[in-house]
Design a protein around this motif. Sequence first.
Motif, PDB file in Angstrom:
ATOM      1  N   GLU A 108     -20.380 -70.827   5.954  1.00  0.00           N
ATOM      2  CA  GLU A 108     -20.380 -72.280   6.142  1.00  0.00           C
ATOM      3  C   GLU A 108     -21.588 -72.757   6.934  1.00  0.00           C
ATOM      4  O   GLU A 108     -22.177 -73.789   6.604  1.00  0.00           O
ATOM      5  CB  GLU A 108     -19.086 -72.715   6.838  1.00  0.00           C
ATOM      6  CG  GLU A 108     -18.915 -74.206   6.869  1.00  0.00           C
ATOM      7  CD  GLU A 108     -17.580 -74.627   7.464  1.00  0.00           C
ATOM      8  OE1 GLU A 108     -17.520 -75.760   7.966  1.00  0.00           O
ATOM      9  OE2 GLU A 108     -16.629 -73.840   7.421  1.00  0.00           O
ATOM     10  N   ASN A 109     -21.994 -72.006   7.954  1.00  0.00           N
ATOM     11  CA  ASN A 109     -23.139 -72.437   8.754  1.00  0.00           C
ATOM     12  C   ASN A 109     -24.426 -72.457   7.934  1.00  0.00           C
ATOM     13  O   ASN A 109     -25.268 -73.336   8.105  1.00  0.00           O
ATOM     14  CB  ASN A 109     -23.305 -71.568  10.007  1.00  0.00           C
ATOM     15  CG  ASN A 109     -23.635 -70.122   9.697  1.00  0.00           C
ATOM     16  OD1 ASN A 109     -23.080 -69.523   8.770  1.00  0.00           O
ATOM     17  ND2 ASN A 109     -24.503 -69.537  10.486  1.00  0.00           N
ATOM     18  N   VAL A 110     -24.582 -71.520   7.007  1.00  0.00           N
ATOM     19  CA  VAL A 110     -25.774 -71.502   6.150  1.00  0.00           C
ATOM     20  C   VAL A 110     -25.688 -72.638   5.126  1.00  0.00           C
ATOM     21  O   VAL A 110     -26.688 -73.314   4.855  1.00  0.00           O
ATOM     22  CB  VAL A 110     -25.937 -70.134   5.460  1.00  0.00           C
ATOM     23  CG1 VAL A 110     -27.137 -70.133   4.530  1.00  0.00           C
ATOM     24  CG2 VAL A 110     -26.093 -69.020   6.497  1.00  0.00           C
ATOM     25  N   ASN A 128     -24.230 -75.457   5.554  1.00  0.00           N
ATOM     26  CA  ASN A 128     -24.539 -76.689   6.298  1.00  0.00           C
ATOM     27  C   ASN A 128     -26.039 -76.820   6.567  1.00  0.00           C
ATOM     28  O   ASN A 128     -26.591 -77.920   6.525  1.00  0.00           O
ATOM     29  CB  ASN A 128     -23.759 -76.733   7.604  1.00  0.00           C
ATOM     30  CG  ASN A 128     -22.279 -76.960   7.377  1.00  0.00           C
ATOM     31  OD1 ASN A 128     -21.872 -77.507   6.351  1.00  0.00           O
ATOM     32  ND2 ASN A 128     -21.471 -76.523   8.323  1.00  0.00           N
ATOM     33  N   MET A 129     -26.683 -75.695   6.826  1.00  0.00           N
ATOM     34  CA  MET A 129     -28.135 -75.702   7.040  1.00  0.00           C
ATOM     35  C   MET A 129     -28.840 -76.186   5.764  1.00  0.00           C
ATOM     36  O   MET A 129     -29.753 -77.012   5.830  1.00  0.00           O
ATOM     37  CB  MET A 129     -28.610 -74.303   7.414  1.00  0.00           C
ATOM     38  CG  MET A 129     -30.098 -74.178   7.642  1.00  0.00           C
ATOM     39  SD  MET A 129     -30.630 -72.469   7.929  1.00  0.00           S
ATOM     40  CE  MET A 129     -30.369 -71.763   6.301  1.00  0.00           C
ATOM     41  N   LYS A 167     -28.811 -65.120   7.321  1.00  0.00           N
ATOM     42  CA  LYS A 167     -28.277 -65.496   8.633  1.00  0.00           C
ATOM     43  C   LYS A 167     -29.308 -65.434   9.729  1.00  0.00           C
ATOM     44  O   LYS A 167     -30.222 -64.741   9.767  1.00  0.00           O
ATOM     45  CB  LYS A 167     -27.082 -64.619   9.000  1.00  0.00           C
ATOM     46  CG  LYS A 167     -25.944 -64.808   8.053  1.00  0.00           C
ATOM     47  CD  LYS A 167     -24.828 -63.885   8.403  1.00  0.00           C
ATOM     48  CE  LYS A 167     -23.709 -63.993   7.394  1.00  0.00           C
ATOM     49  NZ  LYS A 167     -22.629 -63.087   7.618  1.00  0.00           N
TER      50      LYS A 167
END
Length: 89
Positions: free
Chosen positions: A28-30, A32-33, A89
């Motif tokens: 999810e963090n990637v 969102n990036m 990541k």
Amino acid sequence: MSKVSNDNNDFASHMNLVRKTWVSVLPENVANMFKAMPKESRYDHYRKIDNDVNTLYIETLRFNREHNIKTKPAELLEFISTTVVSELK
């Protein structure tokens, strides 16, 4: 339909599967990036990941075929996608 048209459809279907597979394992963090990037930059990253996954997938299929290693293509594609995405990541 011509053979060229069928080949193009097969390739497009394959690349859609490649994209869907690596997106499904994207943290999810990637994700969102990527969403925060300008559209053109995001698409450049998508094309690179598509290419990296597809290249490694084809190389691995060839290696497995040459060494008589049995693999399930869908499982192999998911494993390769996870490998490529983990390097983001």
